[in-house]
Design a protein around this motif. Structure first.
Motif, PDB file in Angstrom:
ATOM      1  N   SER A 182     -31.291   6.064  -0.592  1.00 52.32           N
ATOM      2  CA  SER A 182     -30.424   6.947  -1.365  1.00 52.32           C
ATOM      3  C   SER A 182     -29.082   6.267  -1.596  1.00 52.32           C
ATOM      4  O   SER A 182     -28.571   5.554  -0.733  1.00 52.32           O
ATOM      5  CB  SER A 182     -30.216   8.268  -0.623  1.00 52.32           C
ATOM      6  OG  SER A 182     -31.417   9.009  -0.577  1.00 52.32           O
ATOM      7  N   ARG A 232     -20.367  13.183 -13.078  1.00 49.32           N
ATOM      8  CA  ARG A 232     -21.677  13.807 -13.286  1.00 49.32           C
ATOM      9  C   ARG A 232     -22.553  12.935 -14.191  1.00 49.32           C
ATOM     10  O   ARG A 232     -23.754  12.786 -13.967  1.00 49.32           O
ATOM     11  CB  ARG A 232     -21.501  15.204 -13.882  1.00 49.32           C
ATOM     12  CG  ARG A 232     -20.764  16.168 -12.958  1.00 49.32           C
ATOM     13  CD  ARG A 232     -20.901  17.604 -13.416  1.00 49.32           C
ATOM     14  NE  ARG A 232     -19.977  18.460 -12.682  1.00 49.32           N
ATOM     15  CZ  ARG A 232     -20.117  18.812 -11.402  1.00 49.32           C
ATOM     16  NH1 ARG A 232     -21.163  18.377 -10.716  1.00 49.32           N
ATOM     17  NH2 ARG A 232     -19.226  19.594 -10.813  1.00 49.32           N
ATOM     18  N   LYS A 233     -21.943  12.347 -15.210  1.00 47.92           N
ATOM     19  CA  LYS A 233     -22.702  11.464 -16.099  1.00 47.92           C
ATOM     20  C   LYS A 233     -23.188  10.224 -15.352  1.00 47.92           C
ATOM     21  O   LYS A 233     -24.256   9.682 -15.650  1.00 47.92           O
ATOM     22  CB  LYS A 233     -21.839  11.065 -17.294  1.00 47.92           C
ATOM     23  CG  LYS A 233     -21.540  12.213 -18.254  1.00 47.92           C
ATOM     24  CD  LYS A 233     -20.685  11.731 -19.425  1.00 47.92           C
ATOM     25  CE  LYS A 233     -20.409  12.878 -20.397  1.00 47.92           C
ATOM     26  NZ  LYS A 233     -19.551  12.440 -21.538  1.00 47.92           N
ATOM     27  N   CYS A 292     -24.364  10.070 -12.527  1.00 50.49           N
ATOM     28  CA  CYS A 292     -25.582  10.364 -11.760  1.00 50.49           C
ATOM     29  C   CYS A 292     -26.811   9.731 -12.406  1.00 50.49           C
ATOM     30  O   CYS A 292     -27.795   9.431 -11.725  1.00 50.49           O
ATOM     31  CB  CYS A 292     -25.788  11.867 -11.642  1.00 50.49           C
ATOM     32  SG  CYS A 292     -24.706  12.691 -10.447  1.00 50.49           S
ATOM     33  N   SER A 293     -26.755   9.532 -13.713  1.00 52.25           N
ATOM     34  CA  SER A 293     -27.882   8.930 -14.411  1.00 52.25           C
ATOM     35  C   SER A 293     -27.650   7.441 -14.685  1.00 52.25           C
ATOM     36  O   SER A 293     -28.339   6.842 -15.501  1.00 52.25           O
ATOM     37  CB  SER A 293     -28.143   9.660 -15.734  1.00 52.25           C
ATOM     38  OG  SER A 293     -26.987   9.629 -16.565  1.00 52.25           O
ATOM     39  N   GLY A 294     -26.683   6.860 -13.983  1.00 45.98           N
ATOM     40  CA  GLY A 294     -26.373   5.447 -14.156  1.00 45.98           C
ATOM     41  C   GLY A 294     -27.322   4.537 -13.402  1.00 45.98           C
ATOM     42  O   GLY A 294     -28.378   4.961 -12.917  1.00 45.98           O
ATOM     43  N   THR A 295     -26.914   3.282 -13.280  1.00 49.35           N
ATOM     44  CA  THR A 295     -27.742   2.283 -12.608  1.00 49.35           C
ATOM     45  C   THR A 295     -27.631   2.421 -11.100  1.00 49.35           C
ATOM     46  O   THR A 295     -26.529   2.346 -10.552  1.00 49.35           O
ATOM     47  CB  THR A 295     -27.308   0.868 -13.016  1.00 49.35           C
ATOM     48  OG1 THR A 295     -27.407   0.742 -14.434  1.00 49.35           O
ATOM     49  CG2 THR A 295     -28.192  -0.180 -12.348  1.00 49.35           C
ATOM     50  N   PRO A 296     -28.735   2.603 -10.398  1.00 55.06           N
ATOM     51  CA  PRO A 296     -28.694   2.727  -8.938  1.00 55.06           C
ATOM     52  C   PRO A 296     -28.710   1.363  -8.258  1.00 55.06           C
ATOM     53  O   PRO A 296     -28.919   0.333  -8.899  1.00 55.06           O
ATOM     54  CB  PRO A 296     -29.960   3.512  -8.616  1.00 55.06           C
ATOM     55  CG  PRO A 296     -30.921   3.052  -9.673  1.00 55.06           C
ATOM     56  CD  PRO A 296     -30.097   2.819 -10.915  1.00 55.06           C
ATOM     57  N   LYS A 350     -32.088   5.739  -5.579  1.00 52.66           N
ATOM     58  CA  LYS A 350     -31.820   6.861  -6.459  1.00 52.66           C
ATOM     59  C   LYS A 350     -30.428   7.380  -6.133  1.00 52.66           C
ATOM     60  O   LYS A 350     -30.071   7.520  -4.959  1.00 52.66           O
ATOM     61  CB  LYS A 350     -32.852   7.969  -6.262  1.00 52.66           C
ATOM     62  CG  LYS A 350     -32.660   9.168  -7.196  1.00 52.66           C
ATOM     63  CD  LYS A 350     -33.741  10.215  -6.976  1.00 52.66           C
ATOM     64  CE  LYS A 350     -33.546  11.402  -7.913  1.00 52.66           C
ATOM     65  NZ  LYS A 350     -34.588  12.437  -7.690  1.00 52.66           N
ATOM     66  N   CYS A 407     -25.940  14.879  -7.225  1.00 57.02           N
ATOM     67  CA  CYS A 407     -26.747  14.555  -8.401  1.00 57.02           C
ATOM     68  C   CYS A 407     -28.063  15.326  -8.445  1.00 57.02           C
ATOM     69  O   CYS A 407     -28.938  15.006  -9.260  1.00 57.02           O
ATOM     70  CB  CYS A 407     -27.004  13.059  -8.451  1.00 57.02           C
ATOM     71  SG  CYS A 407     -25.504  12.082  -8.712  1.00 57.02           S
ATOM     72  N   SER A 408     -28.221  16.295  -7.580  1.00 59.53           N
ATOM     73  CA  SER A 408     -29.460  17.075  -7.599  1.00 59.53           C
ATOM     74  C   SER A 408     -29.148  18.550  -7.392  1.00 59.53           C
ATOM     75  O   SER A 408     -28.031  18.914  -7.070  1.00 59.53           O
ATOM     76  CB  SER A 408     -30.407  16.586  -6.491  1.00 59.53           C
ATOM     77  OG  SER A 408     -29.814  16.714  -5.217  1.00 59.53           O
TER      78      SER A 408
END
Length: 275
Positions: free
Chosen positions: A227, A241-242, A244-248, A253, A274-275
């Motif tokens: 994580s 918040r945006k 959260c969908s970036g590169t991990p 995740k 992010c969840s």
């Protein structure tokens, strides 16, 4: 990306702060009442105002260095336990500092045994050569193991299995130019945390800083697929918040994003789930 500000204070300042904690209501954090946010604090927030509206909290176990204890850990853990909830995140979480100073360390391992325990070392035997300490993968592994084992057993964190733990990986801390040495130390930290009773371990960093320190992480590495708690520095909650969908980080995740926002006359680290 600018490095998170957590370590911008000096060691002298860390010694000077009182081991107290002042709590305060949400100044400039109205969005938290609509969408619950977390807060993370550590020794720089000793004797400082912190919010009381946090849905969850992450507390630093260490002082400014990985071999030190946060002087306010007990008070800050008590504050964290009063988190109001309303998020999918555990109410109280902890983070510890990654470091690998190599032979500059005040104490560098010379064997595979620490505090009476001898973990299985995937890199072989840590030993001296001609009476001199060696910077080897095996010894880096044991250095990480020792620091993390201490973080769990002697710093006053209490019930290690009750919390999610994060390994904080930043370029503002010590690391080796040989990324393999750093990966070995991180792997040792994971083993040390588990030996102390920790069950859930994630990684805090930015993609760029983690790449600088850890290099290429293969899919069979214990670092792979964990994580992520990602930092974006000074910004807004909306951008967090945006993110959260970036590169991990490798195979992982993104579970949380940290953002530095205005708070009172200064700033505070807010955390988006992010969840």
């Amino acid at each position: 990306m600018n490095r998170p500000r957590r370590f911008m204070a000096t060691l002298a300042a860390a010694v000077a702060v009182a081991a107290g904690l002042v709590v305060a209501g949400p100044t400039g954090t109205a969005s938290a009442a609509v969408t619950p946010l977390g807060v993370d604090i550590s020794w720089p927030q000793c004797d400082s105002q912190v919010p009381t509206d946090q849905a969850f909290a992450i507390v630093g176990v260490n002082g400014s260095l990985g071999n030190q204890t946060n002087p306010c850990l007990a008070e800050q853990l008590d504050w964290a336990s009063q988190s109001v909830g309303g998020s999918t995140q555990p109410k109280t979480q902890l983070y510890v500092l990654f470091a690998n100073p190599g032979l500059k360390a005040s104490v560098w391992p010379t064997s595979n045994t620490y505090q009476g325990t001898t973990p299985t070392n995937p890199f072989g035997k840590c030993a001296t050569k001609s009476g001199k300490k060696q910077l080897t993968l095996a010894c880096s592994y044991m250095y990480g193991y020792a620091r993390a084992y201490d973080d769990v057993t002697i710093r006053g964190a209490g019930r290690p299995a009750a919390y999610r733990w994060w390994i904080d990986v930043e370029t503002g801390l010590s690391y080796q130019s040989d990324t393999a040495q750093n990966r070995a130390a991180m792997q040792g930290m994971i083993t040390g945390l588990k030996a102390g009773g920790v069950r859930t371990i994630g990684l805090y960093s930015t993609v760029s800083q983690f790449r600088t320190i850890a290099g290429t992480v293969k899919s069979n590495s214990p670092l792979y697929g964990r994580s992520n708690w990602i930092a974006i520095g000074k910004s807004t909650v909306t951008k967090a918040r945006k993110a959260c969908s970036g590169t991990p980080l490798p195979g992982g995740k993104i579970a949380m994003v940290q953002v530095e926002v205005a708070y009172g006359s200064g700033t505070i680290d807010r955390d988006v789930s992010c969840s």
